[in-house]
Design a protein around this motif. Sequence first.
Motif, PDB file in Angstrom:
ATOM      1  N   ALA A  74       0.880  -1.163   0.000  1.00 50.64           N
ATOM      2  CA  ALA A  74       0.000   0.000   0.000  1.00 50.64           C
ATOM      3  C   ALA A  74       0.911   1.204   0.000  1.00 50.64           C
ATOM      4  O   ALA A  74       1.315   1.693   1.050  1.00 50.64           O
ATOM      5  N   PRO A  75       1.339   1.705  -1.181  1.00 51.60           N
ATOM      6  CA  PRO A  75       2.409   2.699  -1.266  1.00 51.60           C
ATOM      7  C   PRO A  75       2.147   3.955  -0.468  1.00 51.60           C
ATOM      8  O   PRO A  75       3.013   4.433   0.244  1.00 51.60           O
ATOM      9  N   ALA A  76       0.944   4.504  -0.563  1.00 49.47           N
ATOM     10  CA  ALA A  76       0.696   5.779   0.101  1.00 49.47           C
ATOM     11  C   ALA A  76       0.812   5.642   1.604  1.00 49.47           C
ATOM     12  O   ALA A  76       1.463   6.434   2.274  1.00 49.47           O
ATOM     13  N   ARG A  77       0.180   4.583   2.171  1.00 50.56           N
ATOM     14  CA  ARG A  77       0.212   4.393   3.612  1.00 50.56           C
ATOM     15  C   ARG A  77       1.620   4.104   4.093  1.00 50.56           C
ATOM     16  O   ARG A  77       2.098   4.665   5.067  1.00 50.56           O
ATOM     17  N   SER A  78       2.320   3.206   3.400  1.00 46.96           N
ATOM     18  CA  SER A  78       3.664   2.808   3.818  1.00 46.96           C
ATOM     19  C   SER A  78       4.632   3.971   3.716  1.00 46.96           C
ATOM     20  O   SER A  78       5.443   4.210   4.595  1.00 46.96           O
ATOM     21  N   ILE A 123      11.164   0.592  15.351  1.00 49.10           N
ATOM     22  CA  ILE A 123      10.704  -0.779  15.588  1.00 49.10           C
ATOM     23  C   ILE A 123       9.235  -0.906  15.181  1.00 49.10           C
ATOM     24  O   ILE A 123       8.832  -1.877  14.521  1.00 49.10           O
ATOM     25  N   GLY A 124       8.422   0.069  15.552  1.00 49.71           N
ATOM     26  CA  GLY A 124       7.023   0.064  15.153  1.00 49.71           C
ATOM     27  C   GLY A 124       6.862   0.159  13.652  1.00 49.71           C
ATOM     28  O   GLY A 124       6.026  -0.530  13.046  1.00 49.71           O
ATOM     29  N   LEU A 125       7.660   1.004  13.041  1.00 49.96           N
ATOM     30  CA  LEU A 125       7.623   1.153  11.590  1.00 49.96           C
ATOM     31  C   LEU A 125       7.983  -0.152  10.893  1.00 49.96           C
ATOM     32  O   LEU A 125       7.305  -0.584   9.952  1.00 49.96           O
ATOM     33  N   MET A 126       9.028  -0.816  11.369  1.00 49.90           N
ATOM     34  CA  MET A 126       9.463  -2.059  10.726  1.00 49.90           C
ATOM     35  C   MET A 126       8.441  -3.176  10.913  1.00 49.90           C
ATOM     36  O   MET A 126       8.286  -4.035  10.043  1.00 49.90           O
ATOM     37  N   ALA A 127       7.724  -3.172  12.041  1.00 50.72           N
ATOM     38  CA  ALA A 127       6.659  -4.155  12.233  1.00 50.72           C
ATOM     39  C   ALA A 127       5.575  -3.972  11.173  1.00 50.72           C
ATOM     40  O   ALA A 127       5.066  -4.956  10.611  1.00 50.72           O
ATOM     41  N   ASP A 128       5.240  -2.729  10.890  1.00 52.40           N
ATOM     42  CA  ASP A 128       4.246  -2.455   9.843  1.00 52.40           C
ATOM     43  C   ASP A 128       4.760  -2.869   8.460  1.00 52.40           C
ATOM     44  O   ASP A 128       4.003  -3.418   7.648  1.00 52.40           O
TER      45      ASP A 128
END
Length: 217
Positions: A5-9, A203-208
């Motif tokens: 999901a390019p925009a969200r990511s 860490i939160g970003l990488m989990a997503d």
Amino acid sequence: MTALAPARSTRRLVLAGASVLLVALGLVALMVVRPSAASPSGASSQSAPAEDSVDAGFARDMAIHHQQAVEMSFIVRDRTDDEDVRRLAYDIINTQANQRGMMLGWLEMWGLPKSAAGPPMKWMGHTFTPTHDGSLMPGMATDAELAALTAAKDEKAEILFLRLMTVHHRAGADMAQAAAGAARTDAIRNLAEGMVRGQQSEIGLMADMLKDRGAKP
């Protein structure tokens, strides 16, 4: 590669990158406006921490820890075309190389050696015996894991990098939390506090990002 999901990511990564950049800029500003914490005059023999202090131990160990994070980020940057992963790698390279330079610079100004005579982690009240697989401290990747990352490409490299860096960041955040609570100098306390915030955010970003790729941390 798996569709994302390019925009969200991308939005998540831009926000995280901005957060890390603000932390780094704040640390630079701190050194400018608070010379007692980071200038040569503030690193005199009277104010410098002892060689076996939390401040010196953290600076030495985290400089090594950061160096591997930078190394892994360079590896994945050249093994994927994914813009989000490459941007994260770029942020880690710049932020942690900058922080590593700060820590080594403070050791130099304090007149302390940049490498410890004993085992790592002693400043935290326990020691870690480096293993023969190349892992020098908790969270650090082994030689085999680095070789696997080097051999991987595209999404396989992305997932392996995100998993390895998540483990790396968790251990790094634990080290920084310990230093933030026990260091004597403002320079190390402020830097460590910024590291905790920055690495927990990533860490939160990488989990997503792993979830977007259908992978677990």
